[in-house]
Design a protein around this motif. Structure first.
Motif, PDB file in Angstrom:
ATOM      1  N   UNK A   1      18.020  49.963   3.144  1.00 48.29           N
ATOM      2  CA  UNK A   1      17.257  50.516   4.267  1.00 48.29           C
ATOM      3  C   UNK A   1      16.272  49.519   4.886  1.00 48.29           C
ATOM      4  N   UNK A   2      16.386  48.255   4.508  1.00 48.24           N
ATOM      5  CA  UNK A   2      15.491  47.226   5.054  1.00 48.24           C
ATOM      6  C   UNK A   2      15.583  47.207   6.569  1.00 48.24           C
ATOM      7  N   UNK A   3      14.430  47.221   7.218  1.00 43.33           N
ATOM      8  CA  UNK A   3      14.387  47.173   8.673  1.00 43.33           C
ATOM      9  C   UNK A   3      14.588  48.521   9.350  1.00 43.33           C
ATOM     10  N   UNK A   4      14.728  49.569   8.556  1.00 42.63           N
ATOM     11  CA  UNK A   4      14.887  50.917   9.103  1.00 42.63           C
ATOM     12  C   UNK A   4      13.570  51.656   8.865  1.00 42.63           C
ATOM     13  N   UNK A   5      12.993  52.173   9.935  1.00 45.06           N
ATOM     14  CA  UNK A   5      11.697  52.840   9.802  1.00 45.06           C
ATOM     15  C   UNK A   5      11.846  54.208   9.135  1.00 45.06           C
TER      16      UNK A   5
END
Length: 139
Positions: A115-119
């Motif tokens: 989920x890196x970069x997903x708010x």
């Protein structure tokens, strides 16, 4: 390609690799993602009947029986009497509860990386969208 086709294509491209990587993480516990889903259900919501599990997971009761048998063999779950003699409940054993906590901790960095970069807001929206699609499909 339509926007709908692209959406489901992206889902498909994400789903198989995701499940494969989760299964690699679960290997040392002799588990697959479907068994892990059942363990999480029991941890989060308590004991359930075979029918409740089948309905929750959208699978047939014989499939639940096979899932449960394997988890009983591993010592992660046990069956107990329900409200009446015919009803059996599946619940986690103490060992099962420990294993669930251990696996959650092991999977946390994997989920964070995925989920890196997903708010947080985007995750909430995507979760609602997928829940709505699931409800539409299972009507």
């Amino acid at each position: 390609m339509t926007i709908e086709q692209e959406f489901f294509n992206q889902y498909r491209l994400m789903y198989r690799p995701f499940i494969n990587l989760v299964n690699v993480q679960l290997e040392k516990y002799q588990l697959y993602s479907s068994q892990w889903a059942l363990l999480r259900l029991l941890m989060d919501k308590g004991p359930h009947t075979f029918v409740d599990i089948a309905n929750f997971m959208f699978i047939e009761k014989p499939s639940v029986t096979r899932l449960v048998q394997k988890l009983v063999e591993l010592g992660y779950v046990e069956t107990v009497a329900g409200r009446d003699k015919r009803e059996k409940l599946i619940q986690l054993t103490a060992n099962g509860e420990e294993v669930v906590q251990e696996i959650k901790a092991q999977l946390k960095p994997f989920f964070e990386q995925a989920l890196a970069g997903v708010s947080e807001k985007e995750i909430e929206i995507a979760t609602k969208v997928l829940a709505n699609i699931c409800a539409n499909i299972n009507r």
